[in-house]
Design an enzyme around this catalytic site. Structure first.
Site, mmCIF file in Angstrom:
data_model
loop_
_atom_site.group_PDB
_atom_site.id
_atom_site.type_symbol
_atom_site.label_atom_id
_atom_site.label_comp_id
_atom_site.label_asym_id
_atom_site.label_seq_id
_atom_site.Cartn_x
_atom_site.Cartn_y
_atom_site.Cartn_z
ATOM 1 N N LYS A 207 0.857 -1.183 0.000
ATOM 2 C CA LYS A 207 0.000 0.000 0.000
ATOM 3 C C LYS A 207 0.898 1.239 0.000
ATOM 4 C CE LYS A 207 -3.441 2.409 2.810
ATOM 5 N NZ LYS A 207 -4.405 2.310 3.911
ATOM 6 N N LYS A 261 -2.328 -1.426 -3.706
ATOM 7 C CA LYS A 261 -3.186 -0.244 -3.589
ATOM 8 C C LYS A 261 -2.345 1.014 -3.701
ATOM 9 C CE LYS A 261 -6.048 2.053 -0.218
ATOM 10 N NZ LYS A 261 -6.384 2.185 1.155
HETATM 11 C C1 PBG Z 1 -6.935 3.141 5.880
HETATM 12 C C2 PBG Z 1 -7.479 3.118 4.514
HETATM 13 C C3 PBG Z 1 -7.404 4.129 3.562
HETATM 14 C C4 PBG Z 1 -8.054 3.669 2.428
HETATM 15 C C5 PBG Z 1 -8.523 2.388 2.708
HETATM 16 N N1 PBG Z 1 -8.128 2.059 3.999
HETATM 17 C C6 PBG Z 1 -6.901 5.516 3.649
HETATM 18 C C7 PBG Z 1 -5.546 5.863 3.987
HETATM 19 O O1 PBG Z 1 -4.627 5.044 4.047
HETATM 20 O O2 PBG Z 1 -5.375 7.050 4.237
HETATM 21 C C8 PBG Z 1 -8.205 4.461 1.170
HETATM 22 C C9 PBG Z 1 -9.197 3.972 0.210
HETATM 23 C C10 PBG Z 1 -9.546 4.923 -0.879
HETATM 24 O O3 PBG Z 1 -8.919 5.966 -1.090
HETATM 25 O O4 PBG Z 1 -10.514 4.598 -1.581
HETATM 26 N N2 PBG Z 1 -7.831 2.635 6.817
#
Ligand code: PBG
Length: 338
Positions: A207, A261
C-alpha cells in the site's frame, strides 16, 4: 493461373483486423473478463438511525447508519457482487481509537445487523485505526523515538483485538490496511486464539502513500491531523522489489489474499505480484481518487463514465488482479448484467 503458396506470416496473409471485424469474434477472443463476482464494494457506516449522507467528492456513495446499511446489503446481495468491505466512522474518537476494539463499536454493531440481513453476502472489514483515533493516524502515537510516530508494536495488539471483535460480530474476512510491520502475524495469532482459524486475512500488503486517497479521507473522516502517512505507507517511487518484499513478508505471516493499492497508477506492481505469486489470490484497490477523477470528468461532459470505468476495471484485471475493490462495483454489476 498458378497460386503461389504463401508461407510468410506477414501482411497480406496475416491481417489482425480479421479478429476485430465481427463483434462476436472480438467477444470470443477477449482474454480479460469482468464479472460482478470479482468486485467488492466499499461501504461507510456511522452510528444513528436512518442516516444516509452522500459523500461530496464521491457521488453515489454514502455514509449510512447500520439499519440502512442492512437494507443496502440485502439489495446488493441480488447483484452477485463478490462482497462488500466495511469502514466505520465512530461518533467519538480518542487517542487509541477505542471504538475499534469495542464490541459495541460501530463496525461490530453494523456487522450484527448486516450479517443476518443477507447471510450469503461476503462481509469484509477494514482493520485499521485511522478512522477511530482523534489524531487520524493508523495506530496510537508516541514520541519514544524522539519524534511523534505511530507506535508499531503497541498497534499490533490493538489490531488483533479489532479483528477478533469483527470476527465475533459476523465478519467473513478481515483486511488490515495500516502497513504496520508484523500486522498480519498479530491478527492471525489473535484470530486463531479466539477460535477463528478458518477466517481469512486479505492484507493490504503493498500500500503506497498516495494522494489518490483524498476523497476517502473525507468519506471516512480519517485525514491525519498532523504529519502524513509516509512513515508507514510505501513511497510511490519505491520499486517493485520493495513491494514484493512487503508481499512476501505478509504471506509468511499468514496472509491469504494479498492486495496492491492504489490500482491504476500501480499496474506495474500488480503485474509483478501476479507473476511472482501465481498461486496467491491478488486484489487491487481502485481507490477513491481514481473513482472521483472519472466521476468529475464525466460530470463536466469530458469523459463517458461507464466506458472509462469499465476500461479502468478491465485494465486492473488485465494487469493481474483477481479481485477489485471499487466504488463502481454496484454500477458495474448493472452495466455487465448478471
Ligand atoms: C486506511 C485506509 C485508507 C483507504 C482504505 N483504507 C486511507 C488511507 O490510508 O489514508 C483508502 C481507500 C480509498 O482511497 O478509496 N484505513
Amino acid at each position: 493461373m498458378t497460386i503461389e503458396p504463401r508461407t510468410n506470416s506477414s501482411f497480406p496473409t496475416t491481417r489482425l483486423r480479421r479478429l476485430r471485424y465481427n463483434p462476436a469474434v472480438r467477444e470470443l477472443v477477449r482474454q480479460t473478463r469482468l464479472s460482478p463476482a470479482n468486485l467488492v464494494l466499499p461501504l461507510f457506516v456511522r452510528p444513528g438511525r436512518n442516516v444516509r449522507r452522500e459523500i461530496a467528492a464521491m457521488p453515489g456513495n454514502y455514509q449510512m447508519s447500520p439499519d440502512l446499511l442492512a437494507e443496502e446489503i440485502r439489495r446488493l446481495a441480488d447483484l452477485g457482487l463478490g462482497g462488500v468491505i466495511l469502514f466505520g466512522i465512530p461518533d467519538a474518537k480518542d487517542a487509541s481509537g477505542s471504538d475499534a476494539t469495542s464490541a459495541s463499536g460501530i463496525v461490530a454493531e453494523a456487522l450484527r445487523v448486516a450479517k443476518p440481513a443477507a447471510a450469503q453476502m461476503l462481509l469484509v472489514t477494514d482493520v485499521c485505526f485511522c478512522e477511530y483515533t482523534d489524531h487520524g493516524h493508523c495506530g496510537p502515537v508516541s514520541d519514544a523515538t524522539g519524534r511523534v510516530d505511530v507506535d508499531n508494536d503497541a498497534t499490533l495488539q490493538l489490531l488483533a483485538a479489532q479483528a477478533v471483535v469483527h470476527a465475533r460480530a459476523g465478519a467473513d474476512m478481515v483486511a488490515p490496511s495500516g502497513m504496520m510491520d508484523g500486522m498480519v502475524a498479530a491478527i492471525r495469532g489473535g484470530l486463531d486464539e479466539a477460535g477463528f482459524t478458518h477466517l481469512p486475512i486479505m492484507s493490504y500488503a503493498a500500500k503506497y502513500a498516495s494522494a489518490f486517497y483524498g476523497p476517502f479521507r473525507e468519506a471516512a473522516e480519517s485525514a491525519p491531523q498532523f504529519g502524513d502517512r509516509r512513515g508507514y505507507q510505501m513511497d510511490p517511487a519505491a520499486g517493485g522489489g520493495q513491494a514484493m518484499r512487503e508481499i512476501e513478508l505478509d504471506l509468511a505471516e499468514g496472509a491469504d489474499i494479498i492486495m496492491v493499492k492504489p490500482a491504476l497508477p500501480y499496474l506495474d506492481i500488480l503485474r509483478q505480484a501476479r507473476d511472482r505469486f501465481p498461486g496467491v489470490p491478488l486484489a487491487a484497490y481502485n481507490v477513491s481518487g481514481e473513482f472521483s477523477m472519472i466521476k468529475a470528468a464525466a460530470r463536466s461532459g469530458w469523459l463517458d463514465e461507464k466506458a472509462a470505468a469499465l476500461e479502468s476495471l478491465t485494465a486492473i484485471r488485465r494487469a493481474g488482479a483477481d479481485i477489485i475493490l471499487t466504488y463502481w462495483a454496484q454500477d458495474a454489476a448493472g452495466w455487465l448484467g448478471k
